[in-house]
Design a protein around this motif. Structure first.
Motif, PDB file in Angstrom:
ATOM      1  N   ARG A 129      67.198   3.112 -21.882  1.00 59.91           N
ATOM      2  CA  ARG A 129      67.807   2.346 -22.963  1.00 59.91           C
ATOM      3  C   ARG A 129      66.797   2.162 -24.095  1.00 59.91           C
ATOM      4  NH1 ARG A 129      72.254  -0.551 -20.956  1.00 59.91           N
ATOM      5  NH2 ARG A 129      72.686  -0.928 -23.174  1.00 59.91           N
ATOM      6  N   THR A 130      67.288   1.756 -25.247  1.00 63.30           N
ATOM      7  CA  THR A 130      66.385   1.389 -26.325  1.00 63.30           C
ATOM      8  C   THR A 130      65.619   0.137 -25.910  1.00 63.30           C
ATOM      9  OG1 THR A 130      67.986  -0.057 -27.416  1.00 63.30           O
ATOM     10  CG2 THR A 130      68.028   2.296 -28.012  1.00 63.30           C
ATOM     11  N   LYS A 131      64.531  -0.140 -26.582  1.00 62.80           N
ATOM     12  CA  LYS A 131      63.743  -1.329 -26.257  1.00 62.80           C
ATOM     13  C   LYS A 131      64.583  -2.585 -26.384  1.00 62.80           C
ATOM     14  CE  LYS A 131      59.535  -3.846 -27.470  1.00 62.80           C
ATOM     15  NZ  LYS A 131      58.344  -3.913 -28.365  1.00 62.80           N
ATOM     16  N   GLU A 132      65.391  -2.664 -27.432  1.00 63.82           N
ATOM     17  CA  GLU A 132      66.231  -3.842 -27.648  1.00 63.82           C
ATOM     18  C   GLU A 132      67.263  -3.990 -26.534  1.00 63.82           C
ATOM     19  OE1 GLU A 132      69.247  -5.730 -31.033  1.00 63.82           O
ATOM     20  OE2 GLU A 132      68.404  -3.705 -31.286  1.00 63.82           O
ATOM     21  N   ASP A 133      67.902  -2.879 -26.162  1.00 60.58           N
ATOM     22  CA  ASP A 133      68.913  -2.938 -25.103  1.00 60.58           C
ATOM     23  C   ASP A 133      68.293  -3.242 -23.744  1.00 60.58           C
ATOM     24  OD1 ASP A 133      70.977  -2.470 -26.830  1.00 60.58           O
ATOM     25  OD2 ASP A 133      71.126  -0.328 -26.413  1.00 60.58           O
ATOM     26  N   GLU A 134      67.104  -2.712 -23.510  1.00 58.65           N
ATOM     27  CA  GLU A 134      66.437  -2.999 -22.244  1.00 58.65           C
ATOM     28  C   GLU A 134      66.094  -4.481 -22.136  1.00 58.65           C
ATOM     29  OE1 GLU A 134      62.196  -1.927 -20.264  1.00 58.65           O
ATOM     30  OE2 GLU A 134      63.421  -0.178 -20.799  1.00 58.65           O
ATOM     31  N   GLU A 135      65.679  -5.073 -23.219  1.00 55.96           N
ATOM     32  CA  GLU A 135      65.381  -6.504 -23.217  1.00 55.96           C
ATOM     33  C   GLU A 135      66.633  -7.317 -22.881  1.00 55.96           C
ATOM     34  OE1 GLU A 135      63.728  -7.190 -27.056  1.00 55.96           O
ATOM     35  OE2 GLU A 135      61.736  -6.412 -26.524  1.00 55.96           O
ATOM     36  N   LYS A 136      67.793  -6.883 -23.375  1.00 56.67           N
ATOM     37  CA  LYS A 136      69.051  -7.564 -23.052  1.00 56.67           C
ATOM     38  C   LYS A 136      69.387  -7.418 -21.571  1.00 56.67           C
ATOM     39  CE  LYS A 136      71.075  -7.013 -27.670  1.00 56.67           C
ATOM     40  NZ  LYS A 136      72.171  -6.361 -28.453  1.00 56.67           N
ATOM     41  N   GLU A 169      67.260  -9.826 -19.605  1.00 52.14           N
ATOM     42  CA  GLU A 169      67.767 -11.197 -19.717  1.00 52.14           C
ATOM     43  C   GLU A 169      69.031 -11.379 -18.879  1.00 52.14           C
ATOM     44  OE1 GLU A 169      66.223 -13.820 -21.136  1.00 52.14           O
ATOM     45  OE2 GLU A 169      64.619 -12.314 -21.259  1.00 52.14           O
TER      46      GLU A 169
END
Length: 287
Positions: A74-81, A84
Motif C-alpha cells: 500500500r501507499t505510506k498513507e494507506d498503510e498508516e490507515k 490504525e
C-alpha cells in the motif's frame, strides 16, 4: 473439534445479533465476526459491553475478527490507515476476549501494467506483519493470514503464504487454511507438511462448483460436500497433523443470501458435520 460460523455466509441476510442467536440455538461453539460491516452495524444500536455480556452468558464465543483487508503493498498513507484500523481491532478483541484477527492480502490489477514482483509482495507482507505482530503481542491476540485463491490476489497459494509466515517467525502469526482458497489457485497438499502444523490457526471449510483453476470466485461456493473439492484429502491431512481445534464454515453464495438466515445456519452445520463424520474420524466429532 469445535464448530464455528463465519458471518460471510449470511452477510447480506442477517445481522450480527441474528447470527449470534441462530448460532447459539443450533449449537455452534464459535463465530467469526465480520468487522468490516456486521460489527459496525451492530454498534449502531449496541455496545461492545453488550456484545461481551452476550458471550459471557451464552455458549458461543468469538473466534476472530474477519478481516483486516489489503494490508500489503500500500501507499505510506494507506498503510498508516491500515495500522490504525488494526489498533482498533486489537481494542475490540481485548474488550470481547477475541483470540484472532484475520488479515487479507491485497489484490492487484492482473494486467502487464499492474503486475507486482513476488519478491516485493513477500517483502511488504513480512514487514507489515512483523509490525502487526509487535502491536498484537501485549494483547495476546494472534494474526491469521488468509491467502486468497484468485489470480489478482498478491498472496494466492498456501506455499507462498507459509513462506511469508515462516519468514516473519513470530508465535502469534499463522495461517487461515481455507479449502476454497486452497483449491482456487491450485495449492498443493504436499506443501501442508509437519513443519506447517503449528501455523494452522483457523480452518475454513466450504466447497465449490467445478470451474477451472484461476476461474473460481466466492460466489461459486456451495455447501460442504456438494462441490468438487476433495474434502476427504484435506481432512485426512489435518488429522495426520493432529489438528483438533475448530472448523469454521464460510460460504459466499448469492442464492444462500436469499434464503432464511436461520435455515442457512442450520444447513451449514448439517452439511459440515456430514463431511466431518464421514472423513475425519468416521464418527461424530462435534462436541
Amino acid at each position: 473439534m469445535k464448530l464455528s460460523f463465519n458471518e460471510g455466509t449470511t452477510f447480506e441476510s442477517a445481522s450480527l445479533q441474528q447470527n449470534l442467536e441462530y448460532c447459539e440455538k443450533h449449537g455452534y461453539d464459535f463465530i467469526e465476526i465480520r468487522s468490516i460491516d456486521q460489527l459496525k452495524d451492530y454498534l449502531k444500536e449496541y455496545t461492545l459491553d453488550d456484545l461481551k455480556a452476550y458471550f459471557d452468558t451464552h455458549h458461543i464465543k468469538p473466534l476472530s475478527l474477519n478481516a483486516l483487508c489489503f494490508f500489503n503493498n500500500r501507499t505510506k498513507e494507506d498503510e498508516e490507515k491500515i495500522i490504525e484500523e488494526f489498533k482498533e481491532y486489537l481494542e475490540i478483541c481485548k474488550k470481547i476476549d477475541c483470540p484472532y484477527i484475520c488479515v487479507v492480502p491485497s489484490n492487484i490489477d492482473v494486467t502487464e501494467k499492474g503486475k507486482t514482483l513476488t519478491e516485493e509482495v513477500n517483502a511488504s507482507c513480512i514487514r507489515v506483519l512483523t509490525h502487526l505482530s509487535d502491536l498484537a503481542e501485549p494483547y495476546g491476540v494472534k494474526i491469521a493470514i488468509e491467502f486468497i485463491g484468485i489470480q489478482e490476489n498478491t498472496v494466492n497459494t498456501f506455499a507462498q503464504a507459509y513462506s511469508i509466515v515462516k519468514a516473519v517467525n513470530r508465535n502469534n502469526v499463522g495461517l487461515v487454511y481455507d479449502t476454497f482458497q486452497f483449491t482456487g489457485m491450485g495449492s498443493r497438499l504436499e506443501d501442508v507438511t509437519d513443519e506447517t502444523a503449528d501455523k494452522l490457526f483457523i480452518f475454513h471449510i466450504n466447497d465449490v462448483e467445478g470451474y477451472p483453476i484461476g476461474q473460481m470466485r466466492d460466489s461459486d461456493r456451495v455447501w460442504p460436500g456438494h462441490g468438487v473439492i476433495d474434502l476427504e484429502a484435506h481432512l485426512k491431512r489435518l488429522k495426520e497433523l493432529n489438528y483438533d481445534f475448530v472448523v469454521s464454515v464460510e460460504l459466499f453464495r448469492p442464492e444462500y443470501y436469499q434464503m432464511d438466515p436461520e435455515e442457512v445456519i442450520k444447513k451449514a452445520k448439517e452439511t459440515t458435520l456430514e463431511v466431518l463424520e464421514k472423513y475425519y474420524f468416521n464418527q461424530a466429532i462435534y462436541n
